[in-house]
Design an enzyme around this catalytic site. Structure first.
Site, PDB file in Angstrom:
ATOM      1  N   LYS A  55      -3.101   0.805  -3.682  1.00  0.00           N
ATOM      2  CA  LYS A  55      -2.808  -0.560  -3.273  1.00  0.00           C
ATOM      3  C   LYS A  55      -2.494  -1.350  -4.535  1.00  0.00           C
ATOM      4  O   LYS A  55      -3.264  -1.328  -5.493  1.00  0.00           O
ATOM      5  CB  LYS A  55      -4.027  -1.139  -2.575  1.00  0.00           C
ATOM      6  CG  LYS A  55      -3.801  -2.516  -2.004  1.00  0.00           C
ATOM      7  CD  LYS A  55      -5.068  -2.993  -1.325  1.00  0.00           C
ATOM      8  CE  LYS A  55      -4.933  -4.429  -0.880  1.00  0.00           C
ATOM      9  NZ  LYS A  55      -6.202  -4.975  -0.439  1.00  0.00           N
ATOM     10  N   ASP A  82     -17.092  -7.598   8.241  1.00  0.00           N
ATOM     11  CA  ASP A  82     -15.912  -7.310   9.066  1.00  0.00           C
ATOM     12  C   ASP A  82     -15.967  -5.877   9.577  1.00  0.00           C
ATOM     13  O   ASP A  82     -14.975  -5.156   9.529  1.00  0.00           O
ATOM     14  CB  ASP A  82     -14.646  -7.563   8.233  1.00  0.00           C
ATOM     15  CG  ASP A  82     -13.405  -7.668   9.117  1.00  0.00           C
ATOM     16  OD1 ASP A  82     -13.564  -7.648  10.365  1.00  0.00           O
ATOM     17  OD2 ASP A  82     -12.300  -7.741   8.574  1.00  0.00           O
ATOM     18  N   VAL A 138       0.857  -1.179   0.000  1.00  0.00           N
ATOM     19  CA  VAL A 138       0.000   0.000   0.000  1.00  0.00           C
ATOM     20  C   VAL A 138       0.894   1.230   0.000  1.00  0.00           C
ATOM     21  O   VAL A 138       1.777   1.357   0.824  1.00  0.00           O
ATOM     22  CB  VAL A 138      -0.919   0.058   1.231  1.00  0.00           C
ATOM     23  CG1 VAL A 138      -1.766   1.312   1.203  1.00  0.00           C
ATOM     24  CG2 VAL A 138      -1.811  -1.160   1.292  1.00  0.00           C
TER      25      VAL A 138
END
Ligand SMILES: *[C@@H]1O[C@H](CO)[C@@H](O)[C@H](O)[C@H]1NC(C)=O
Ligand SMILES: *[C@@H]1O[C@H](CO)[C@@H](O)[C@H](O)[C@H]1NC(C)=O
Length: 744
Positions: free
Chosen positions: A502, A599, A471
């Site tokens: 990324k 998540d 990243v």
């Protein structure tokens, strides 16, 4: 239709009415043991023969296709006529210590399309000492495992029952003389129990109202009574297979097995002394604190837990004279099967002989585990044990005191090492932050072949945050030419603009590449002020990359947690509830698209100017917050502390399970991320707590009310997010309304 990120364990869709524990014990112990990853050394891989030097045993590693080899292990099958069962050849792996092996994977020789050999069927032999070998068979006695159908796909096979072994042989089964090549992997975890064999009388057959109940140890791998002619064999079996019996012993955890399958049991009619004698042998002298015995107590059918148990200890050549005796009160109320904990008084032994006394017509046991030293010697809890048990010594002659000192020193060294690591990380992070402020370091240009977009990489972030995938923080000069017009709403007007880039490593495998593309597909459809925005992608040439907004204040977890000077000066309650409302708003958007995030947590929310919060995920933070995730099924990791019970036990992910995770996220925010949710529980205990949510007998533990949290927010909002019935949890719309009402 949106594509959903899937990392839930498929195998968890098992019937939960059956014992949930069986599901997760076998599920958690599925780490790849290192054929692919290289932890298994070349010299520990051997074979009966090899076709050529370039198809030697060391090339038999799953998913491993490069190097100087021809892409797999291939035996020299053509040199001699095959034996009738085709079992002359084997590929052998030495794991160097005992392991609990739950899964194996095989693959043929592909070699970028040059190879076409594979094993259609194979068998597995295993050994704990390298001398005596046992053939694996499934619960129905079948030895041959169906292998590959082509040269490239990986075929995984659950070993039911699992194997406890140090050496494993893969033996291709061929019926005609064809070339066979194999690449393999073993999955499991280290077996730290120390128990290497047990010896018990043969289990018996009960007849219960006309039904035959077979209480024999049907997966026992020691010599059985019939074949050896002796009363006892030496091996491991159902008492160590990780499967605990159900309350009702007539039913089994394992589908399609006969009544009584999970238990080994004896009738008092055959034991005139009134007890059953069992012997347990260990790898070396250990200091035993407790023994846990899982027993049935179904007294309505003449089965009770043992009345007392007497254990004799052997550390030299004979059993010592003073045994430990443990008596147990009858339980005439509760018929549930349970673990009975027998204190062993810190006795030293390499073998223990225990006499279990009958308390009724029958005594049934399904599992036995020992705790020695500081280690709970059960593979289930091995994470804590790893460092300690390696220090506690393999030398059977050492004194107990000596071993305690060594354990203590080992622990101290481990603690010091952990502290040093933490200090280094903190210093490193501070250095990095300072560097970002000054922006006065080398500029590296990222190669983006076909694009006119000029990206100047600020820092090779990779050097500093080595945990990430690649990243980069970049300055983009003519970003506006690349983004859709309607995106200028997000304040993307100033140029140059800070962006996060990324990229996918060029050597990434096919799966990682697909995941990356999937992430791009998902992100490209999401447009909301509270969702991180994907600005541009590069998918037709390598390296694949995606460019997203950069949020200058990092993730919410770091932003809130104590060392942050901005929060130290007191993040006002008002800001806190504004943040929560923004997260709800982003989640409301996701749920309106039927998109399940899976998540949600503070680590996946990013903070921009003026406390703006945007939800991210997309795999970036996973390694940095490794401790928040729980490894399951080999490589997949799960954020169990944020997951609803049904996601953990049933693999079911819905907006309602996102609501559960929101409850935990809100809790994190209100505690200013000072600690991990359920920080006093181990990962295993968190999963056990999940089982309590499922059973709903009032034993489940909820996260406590954070100190600065208004009563109403805790009882009306947070607790409602954790309702057992997913339908009774509030929607994000309702949560938002409630938060707005309660905000100061
Ligand atoms: C246990 O009992 C079952 C059912 O009779 C039988 O099929 C199996 O072979 C037995 N196993 C052993 C090891 O005796
Ligand atoms: C077996 O247990 C039953 C019930 O406790 C008892 O009545 C019987 O006498 C016992 N039999 C023997 C041989 O000890």
């Amino acid at each position: 239709m949106l594509q959903r990120v899937r990392f839930g364990p498929q195998a968890m869709n098992n019937n939960v009415n059956h014992n949930v524990f069986h599901v997760f014990i076998i599920e958690i112990c599925r780490y790849p043991l290192g054929m692919t990853g290289g932890q298994i050394q070349d010299e520990d891989i051997s074979a009966s023969s090899q076709w050529s030097e370039s198809t030697a045993a060391r090339f038999g590693r799953l998913d491993f296709d490069n190097g100087d080899g021809d892409g797999a292990w291939c035996p020299n099958t053509m040199s001699e006529p095959q034996l009738s069962d085709g079992l002359k050849e084997y590929l052998q792996v030495d794991l160097r210590s005992l392991h609990f092996i739950t899964l194996v994977g095989t693959q043929g020789r592909h070699a970028d399309g040059m190879g076409k050999e594979f094993a259609q069927r194979y068998r597995i032999n295993y050994s704990r000492d390298g001398n005596s070998w046992m053939g694996w068979h499934d619960r129905k006695g079948r030895q041959v495992i169906e292998g590959n159908r082509n040269a490239y796909d990986v075929v995984l096979k659950d070993l039911e029952p699992p194997i406890i072994a140090r050496f494993v042989r893969f033996m291709p089964v061929t019926d005609h003389s064809m070339f066979v090549c194999m690449r393999v992997e073993l999955y499991g975890c280290e077996w730290l129990d120390g128990l290497i064999s047990y010896s018990i009388p043969d289990g018996q057959q009960m007849v219960y109202s006309g039904l035959s109940v077979f209480l024999n140890d049907s997966v026992y791998d020691g010599a059985s009574a019939e074949s050896s002619g002796a009363k006892y064999g030496w091996g491991l079996g159902q008492l160590t297979d990780g499967t605990w019996g159900l309350d009702d012993f007539l039913h089994s955890n394992i589908y399609g097995m006969w009544p009584g399958y999970d238990y080994v049991g004896w009738s008092n009619e055959s034991f005139h002394r009134g007890y059953v004698e069992t012997i347990f042998q260990f790898d070396h002298v250990r200091n035993f604190t407790t023994m846990k015995v899982h027993c049935s107590n179904m007294f309505s059918r003449g089965v009770r837990m043992f009345r007392k148990v007497t254990c004799f200890f052997q550390s030299g050549s004979d059993y010592e004279g003073d045994p430990v005796t443990f008596r147990q009160a009858d339980d005439d109320v509760n018929q549930a099967a349970r673990f009975v904990t027998v204190p062993l008084g810190d006795r030293t032994a390499s073998a223990i002989k225990c006499r279990f006394h009958f308390n009724d017509l029958w005594m049934l046991i399904s599992e036995v585990a020992f705790q020695s030293g500081n280690c709970i010697t059960n593979y289930k809890i091995l994470i804590h044990c790893n460092s300690i048990s390696s220090v506690s010594g393999d030398d059977p002659t050492h004194k107990v005191d000596d071993s305690n000192t060594r354990i203590l020193i080992g622990c101290l060294v481990a603690i010091i090492a952990i502290l040093l690591t933490i200090i280094v990380i903190i210093l490193w992070r501070q250095v990095w932050q300072k560097m970002l402020e000054k922006v006065s370091f080398t500029l590296v240009l990222l190669r983006l072949h076909h694009s006119d977009l000029k990206l100047t990489v600020f820092a090779d972030v990779r050097l500093l945050l080595w945990f990430y995938a690649l990243v980069h923080l970049c300055e983009a000069e003519n970003m506006l030419d690349f983004v859709d017009e309607d995106l200028s709403l997000a304040g993307i007007d100033e140029s140059p603009l800070l962006v996060a880039v990324k990229t996918l490593r060029e050597d990434a495998n096919k799966n990682a590449r697909n995941d990356f593309l999937k992430e791009i597909r998902i992100m490209s459809r999401l447009r909301d002020p509270n969702i991180v925005l994907l600005l541009a992608v590069c998918v037709d040439t390598d390296p694949l990359c995606m460019i997203t907004e950069y949020m200058e204040n990092g993730d919410l977890n770091q932003f809130l947690s104590p060392p942050n000077p901005q929060t130290k000066s007191g993040t006002e309650q008002r800001q806190i509830s504004r943040m929560a409302v923004q997260i709800t708003s982003g989640m409301k958007y996701l749920s309106s698209l039927n998109f399940v995030h899976r998540d949600l947590a503070t680590r996946n929310c990013l903070v921009g100017k003026n406390y703006t919060i945007k939800i991210a995920d997309f795999g970036m933070s996973r390694n940095l917050y490794r401790g928040d995730y729980y490894r399951i099924q080999g490589r997949a990791v799960l954020p169990i502390r944020w997951m609803s019970w049904e996601s953990i036990l049933l693999g079911k992910f819905t907006t309602a399970s996102d609501v559960w995770a929101f409850g935990v996220t809100l809790w994190e925010i209100l505690t200013l991320c000072k600690e991990q949710p359920y920080c006093h529980l181990s990962d295993e205990q968190v999963i056990e707590n999940t089982g309590e949510f499922f059973r709903d007998q009032g034993k489940q533990v909820y996260l406590p009310k954070p100190p600065r949290c208004p009563d109403a927010v805790y009882s009306d909002l947070m607790l409602s997010c954790w309702r057992r019935n997913a339908k009774q949890r509030p929607s994000f719309q309702e949560i938002q309304t409630q938060l707005l009402e309660s905000s100061p």
